[in-house]
Scaffold this active site. Sequence first.
Site, PDB file in Angstrom:
ATOM      1  N   HIS A 161      91.521 -11.565  52.977  1.00  0.00           N
ATOM      2  CA  HIS A 161      92.666 -11.173  52.165  1.00  0.00           C
ATOM      3  C   HIS A 161      93.605 -10.302  53.001  1.00  0.00           C
ATOM      4  CE1 HIS A 161      90.154 -11.644  48.275  1.00  0.00           C
ATOM      5  NE2 HIS A 161      91.079 -12.585  48.278  1.00  0.00           N
ATOM      6  N   ILE A 242      79.394  -8.442  50.127  1.00  0.00           N
ATOM      7  CA  ILE A 242      80.023  -9.590  49.474  1.00  0.00           C
ATOM      8  C   ILE A 242      81.556  -9.492  49.593  1.00  0.00           C
ATOM      9  CG2 ILE A 242      78.157 -10.290  47.933  1.00  0.00           C
ATOM     10  CD1 ILE A 242      79.314  -8.472  45.781  1.00  0.00           C
ATOM     11  N   CYS A 248      89.327  -3.541  45.920  1.00  0.00           N
ATOM     12  CA  CYS A 248      88.885  -4.707  45.147  1.00  0.00           C
ATOM     13  C   CYS A 248      88.290  -4.348  43.785  1.00  0.00           C
ATOM     14  CB  CYS A 248      87.818  -5.490  45.920  1.00  0.00           C
ATOM     15  SG  CYS A 248      88.265  -5.915  47.615  1.00  0.00           S
TER      16      CYS A 248
END
Length: 253
Positions: A161, A242, A248
């Site tokens: 990202h 993860i 996030c």
Amino acid sequence: MITQAIVRKPCNAIIKALTTSDMGPPNYQAALSQHTAYIAALRDCGLDVIELPADESFPDSTFVEDVALLTPQCAILTRPGAPSRTEEVVTMAPVIQEYYESIEIIDAPGMLDAGDILLAEEHYYIGLSTRTNRSGAEQLINILARYGMTASIVCLDSVLHLKTGIGYLDNGDILTSGEFIDKPEFTAFHQIPLPEDEAAAANSLYINGTVLMPDGYPKAQAIIEAKGYPVKTIDISEFEKIDGGISCLSLRF
């Protein structure tokens, strides 16, 4: 000024969450403990935290940032690029409706993860990644324009990202790492490059005068503190397994 945040408790299925790392699956109980500490840190920064229950249907659902972009003028429900996450937006929509009158939606064939969106100096930068395509980015640009906001596209080379490797602080200061160091789109800012082995610390949050950053990156912490920013570190090591970062785990508005 940011006053509120939305978070979602990790679910048992988090051990099946998407990942590109080779760090092994997260420990569920440790993830719960770290998430509780994360909430406490947000509250220490003066935020009212809305806590949503775990959703066992979606292993990645604790990463609420990806499913919506909350701006001062409107909320945009995204369309996550990973097929297993697309329906997370449905469960988040009623929550967003409690706080926003104006809600927009990204439609197919657009894909958009809000982890690919960075707000810096009232301008939104949108990363093209494996999770965000040009259709999704262009839809977002058009939506923001209708509300008097601006945005532009940034092509990514290797990161998952946009905010994996860059983070805006304040007063023109921007954390950069890897492919973002001296990237043309960000050379107008005061770049604060981070060491390659601590690049993950670029995903930090500036909230009401304090920088929240992941624990375990002492060189990056010293660099940020040397710029005059108070720093609060949070252990998110289970979420890093993860592909998760500080930003996030919450939607902030």
